[in-house]
Design an enzyme around this catalytic site. Structure first.
Site, mmCIF file in Angstrom:
data_model
loop_
_atom_site.group_PDB
_atom_site.id
_atom_site.type_symbol
_atom_site.label_atom_id
_atom_site.label_comp_id
_atom_site.label_asym_id
_atom_site.label_seq_id
_atom_site.Cartn_x
_atom_site.Cartn_y
_atom_site.Cartn_z
ATOM 1 N N ASP A 36 5.154 7.121 0.760
ATOM 2 C CA ASP A 36 4.044 6.173 0.736
ATOM 3 C C ASP A 36 4.363 4.986 1.641
ATOM 4 O O ASP A 36 5.420 4.364 1.524
ATOM 5 C CB ASP A 36 3.824 5.701 -0.709
ATOM 6 C CG ASP A 36 2.575 4.868 -0.881
ATOM 7 O OD1 ASP A 36 1.630 5.043 -0.093
ATOM 8 O OD2 ASP A 36 2.536 4.065 -1.833
ATOM 9 N N HIS A 37 3.472 4.678 2.572
ATOM 10 C CA HIS A 37 3.596 3.517 3.459
ATOM 11 C C HIS A 37 4.900 3.504 4.251
ATOM 12 O O HIS A 37 5.650 2.516 4.210
ATOM 13 C CB HIS A 37 3.452 2.211 2.667
ATOM 14 C CG HIS A 37 2.049 1.913 2.256
ATOM 15 N ND1 HIS A 37 1.073 1.520 3.138
ATOM 16 C CD2 HIS A 37 1.451 1.979 1.036
ATOM 17 C CE1 HIS A 37 -0.065 1.352 2.481
ATOM 18 N NE2 HIS A 37 0.130 1.639 1.218
ATOM 19 N N ASP A 64 2.229 4.223 8.314
ATOM 20 C CA ASP A 64 1.270 3.120 8.186
ATOM 21 C C ASP A 64 1.365 2.216 9.403
ATOM 22 O O ASP A 64 2.157 1.276 9.444
ATOM 23 C CB ASP A 64 1.543 2.332 6.912
ATOM 24 C CG ASP A 64 0.531 1.218 6.691
ATOM 25 O OD1 ASP A 64 -0.381 1.069 7.525
ATOM 26 O OD2 ASP A 64 0.647 0.502 5.678
ATOM 27 N N GLU A 118 -3.187 5.642 8.385
ATOM 28 C CA GLU A 118 -4.083 4.624 7.825
ATOM 29 C C GLU A 118 -4.784 3.870 8.938
ATOM 30 O O GLU A 118 -4.180 3.521 9.953
ATOM 31 C CB GLU A 118 -3.318 3.640 6.928
ATOM 32 C CG GLU A 118 -4.225 2.606 6.279
ATOM 33 C CD GLU A 118 -3.558 1.813 5.159
ATOM 34 O OE1 GLU A 118 -4.248 0.939 4.582
ATOM 35 O OE2 GLU A 118 -2.376 2.051 4.868
ATOM 36 N N HIS A 137 -4.459 -3.399 -3.064
ATOM 37 C CA HIS A 137 -3.167 -3.162 -3.689
ATOM 38 C C HIS A 137 -2.913 -4.173 -4.805
ATOM 39 O O HIS A 137 -3.314 -5.329 -4.721
ATOM 40 C CB HIS A 137 -2.037 -3.284 -2.655
ATOM 41 C CG HIS A 137 -1.994 -2.152 -1.677
ATOM 42 N ND1 HIS A 137 -2.189 -2.332 -0.330
ATOM 43 C CD2 HIS A 137 -1.776 -0.830 -1.845
ATOM 44 C CE1 HIS A 137 -2.084 -1.165 0.288
ATOM 45 N NE2 HIS A 137 -1.846 -0.241 -0.611
ATOM 46 N N GLY A 138 -2.210 -3.702 -5.833
ATOM 47 C CA GLY A 138 -1.785 -4.590 -6.905
ATOM 48 C C GLY A 138 -2.859 -4.859 -7.935
ATOM 49 O O GLY A 138 -3.927 -4.246 -7.939
ATOM 50 N N HIS A 162 -6.094 4.092 -1.081
ATOM 51 C CA HIS A 162 -4.952 3.341 -1.600
ATOM 52 C C HIS A 162 -5.475 2.217 -2.489
ATOM 53 O O HIS A 162 -6.658 1.902 -2.490
ATOM 54 C CB HIS A 162 -4.157 2.740 -0.441
ATOM 55 C CG HIS A 162 -3.329 3.736 0.309
ATOM 56 N ND1 HIS A 162 -1.984 3.577 0.503
ATOM 57 C CD2 HIS A 162 -3.660 4.903 0.906
ATOM 58 C CE1 HIS A 162 -1.515 4.601 1.201
ATOM 59 N NE2 HIS A 162 -2.523 5.424 1.457
ATOM 60 N N ALA A 221 -5.912 1.979 -5.685
ATOM 61 C CA ALA A 221 -6.995 2.468 -6.539
ATOM 62 C C ALA A 221 -6.673 2.430 -8.028
ATOM 63 O O ALA A 221 -7.305 3.137 -8.809
ATOM 64 C CB ALA A 221 -7.369 3.896 -6.124
ATOM 65 N N ILE A 250 -2.152 5.853 -7.201
ATOM 66 C CA ILE A 250 -2.062 5.074 -8.435
ATOM 67 C C ILE A 250 -0.617 4.623 -8.626
ATOM 68 O O ILE A 250 0.293 5.442 -8.739
ATOM 69 C CB ILE A 250 -2.534 5.899 -9.649
ATOM 70 C CG1 ILE A 250 -4.012 6.257 -9.486
ATOM 71 C CG2 ILE A 250 -2.317 5.120 -10.948
ATOM 72 C CD1 ILE A 250 -4.514 7.309 -10.434
#
EC number: 4.1.2.13
Length: 308
Positions: free
Chosen positions: A81-82, A103, A133, A179-180, A210, A212, A254
């Site tokens: 991820d990222h 990313d 992305e 995010h967050g 993302h 989400a 998630i």
């Protein structure tokens, strides 16, 4: 069964639902997630951020995920991820991941294309798929920190050009998630007309959301009850994510909800049992909280039960 890529997963669910991509950091989180997916007979993506990889070490996470596959027999994709540069993507490709995200969203359009294309060429030669992305989500999570003024929605025409030029296998788009434990100004919304335009230009191509997490109120309340500072936090309404899964979004990330579920459980246990110093006693209910939350996501939000 070995680890799998996301290719067949996305073909099967396209236009019907989205596969859950859950961030992992340790054994209990992995166990809770895979137990939920097993009970729901659902495809599964376990994803590792650069921060998690640094925290737990690549080899430990690999062996835990391999154990999850052996224990459950589930088709599991392991995803970076990222990934912020070519080097970390290469390390994960060489280290057994079946999917990586590069990313380059903070870069100018042409530079994002060049970086993504470089990762795609390397990963595809090794049988690994690539997520890219375009557009930037606001919010804070691990090393991701984007202010509202620096965020930007994905341009549909650019998205089509980007996919055609890079050869990426899926694309994370920005349509209003964050995010967050994001605090929306007003009612949280997703830009579905924009999403529809992207899918029209890229028919059958898997898109990703993302940021989400829905920031479930019961976990926020429990965290706050036992000393947290999350008042006012809210995420994306579940019905919006459900709709996105019918509009070409094949992967929904998630992470925050996992953190909240685990933290709320640990806070509660230690508040009720202040003399307890056995990690097994507070991590066991935390693992169960994650399992129940993930089952809810798979069944009621992603609508991805019984898709194997």
């Amino acid at each position: 069964m070995p680890l799998v890529t996301t290719t067949e997963m996305f073909k099967k669910v396209y236009g019907k639902c989205a596969v859950g991509a859950f961030n992992v950091n340790n054994m209990e989180i992995i166990q809770g997630i895979v137990d939920a997916a097993k009970e729901e007979n659902a495809p599964l993506i376990l994803q590792v951020s650069a921060g998690a990889r640094k925290y737990a070490k690549h080899i430990y996470l690999m062996k835990l995920v391999e154990a999850a596959v052996a224990d459950t027999g589930l088709p599991i994709a392991l995803h970076l991820d990222h990934g912020e540069d070519f080097e970390i993507c290469k390390a994960c490709v060489d280290g057994g991941f079946t999917s990586v995200m590069i990313d380059g969203s903070k870069l100018p359009f042409a530079e994002n294309i060049a970086l993504t294309k470089k990762v795609v060429e390397y990963a595809h030669a090794k049988g690994v798929v690539v997520e890219a992305e375009l557009g930037r989500l606001a919010g804070v999570e691990d090393a991701i920190n984007v202010s509202a003024k620096d965020s930007s929605y994905t341009d549909p025409q650019q998205a089509a050009e980007f996919v055609h030029q890079t050869g990426c296998d899926s694309l994370a788009v920005a349509i209003g998630t964050s995010h967050g434990a994001y605090k929306f100004k007003g009612e949280p919304k997703l830009d579905f007309p924009r999403l529809q335009e992207i899918t029209a230009l890229l028919p059958g191509f898997p898109l990703v959301l993302h940021g989400a997490s829905t920031v479930l109120p019961e976990f926020v309340a429990k965290c706050n009850e036992y000393g947290g500072e999350l008042k006012g936090a809210q995420g994306v309404p579940e019905e919006l994510l459900h709709k996105a899964g019918t509009m070409g979004v094949c992967k929904i990330n998630i992470d925050t909800d996992l953190r909240l579920a685990m933290t709320a459980s640990v806070r509660e246990h230690l508040a009720v049992n202040p003399a307890d110093f056995d990690p097994r006693q507070y991590l066991k209910p935390a693992r169960e909280a994650i399992k129940n939350m993930v089952k809810h996501k798979i069944k009621d939000v992603l609508n991805c039960s019984n898709q194997l």
